[in-house]
Design a protein around this motif. Structure first.
Motif, PDB file in Angstrom:
ATOM      1  N   ALA A  38       0.823  -1.213   0.000  1.00 43.76           N
ATOM      2  CA  ALA A  38       0.000   0.000   0.000  1.00 43.76           C
ATOM      3  C   ALA A  38       0.856   1.262   0.000  1.00 43.76           C
ATOM      4  O   ALA A  38       0.524   2.247  -0.666  1.00 43.76           O
ATOM      5  CB  ALA A  38      -0.931  -0.001   1.217  1.00 43.76           C
ATOM      6  N   THR A  39       1.967   1.233   0.710  1.00 42.88           N
ATOM      7  CA  THR A  39       2.861   2.389   0.738  1.00 42.88           C
ATOM      8  C   THR A  39       3.485   2.626  -0.633  1.00 42.88           C
ATOM      9  O   THR A  39       3.527   3.760  -1.128  1.00 42.88           O
ATOM     10  CB  THR A  39       3.958   2.195   1.796  1.00 42.88           C
ATOM     11  N   THR A  42       0.834   3.932  -2.999  1.00 37.62           N
ATOM     12  CA  THR A  42       0.485   5.321  -2.723  1.00 37.62           C
ATOM     13  C   THR A  42       1.561   6.284  -3.206  1.00 37.62           C
ATOM     14  O   THR A  42       1.260   7.333  -3.761  1.00 37.62           O
ATOM     15  CB  THR A  42       0.252   5.521  -1.209  1.00 37.62           C
ATOM     16  N   VAL A  46       0.003   5.463  -7.811  1.00 41.41           N
ATOM     17  CA  VAL A  46      -1.084   6.443  -7.917  1.00 41.41           C
ATOM     18  C   VAL A  46      -0.630   7.728  -8.612  1.00 41.41           C
ATOM     19  O   VAL A  46      -1.313   8.203  -9.534  1.00 41.41           O
ATOM     20  CB  VAL A  46      -1.709   6.723  -6.526  1.00 41.41           C
TER      21      VAL A  46
END
Length: 75
Positions: A38-39, A42, A46
């Motif tokens: 997720a890090t 992100t 993204v």
């Protein structure tokens, strides 16, 4: 920062330390893996997707705007 703190906090669980730690180790590893993914998503994925979409929309607007190529300005 919070993801890093969570990863460090989950490290003993992922290593299976303590009584019954081997039962909780897979959960700790899954949480750490999810936080890392997720890090990275992100911070890298993204923004890249956003810039690609933004660039395509800007190109479409420039293509649809009349007089843009010939240097004419709106009065």
């Amino acid at each position: 920062m919070t993801a890093l703190a969570m990863i460090i906090g989950m490290a003993p669980m992922a290593l299976g330390l303590g009584e019954g730690g081997e039962q909780n180790a897979p959960l700790g590893r899954a949480v750490i893996g999810g936080l890392i993914f997720a890090t990275i998503a992100t911070l890298m994925f993204v923004p890249v997707v956003f810039s690609i979409i933004h660039g395509r929309l800007a190109a479409r607007r420039a293509h649809k705007t009349p007089g843009k190529e010939s240097g004419e300005a709106y009065a």
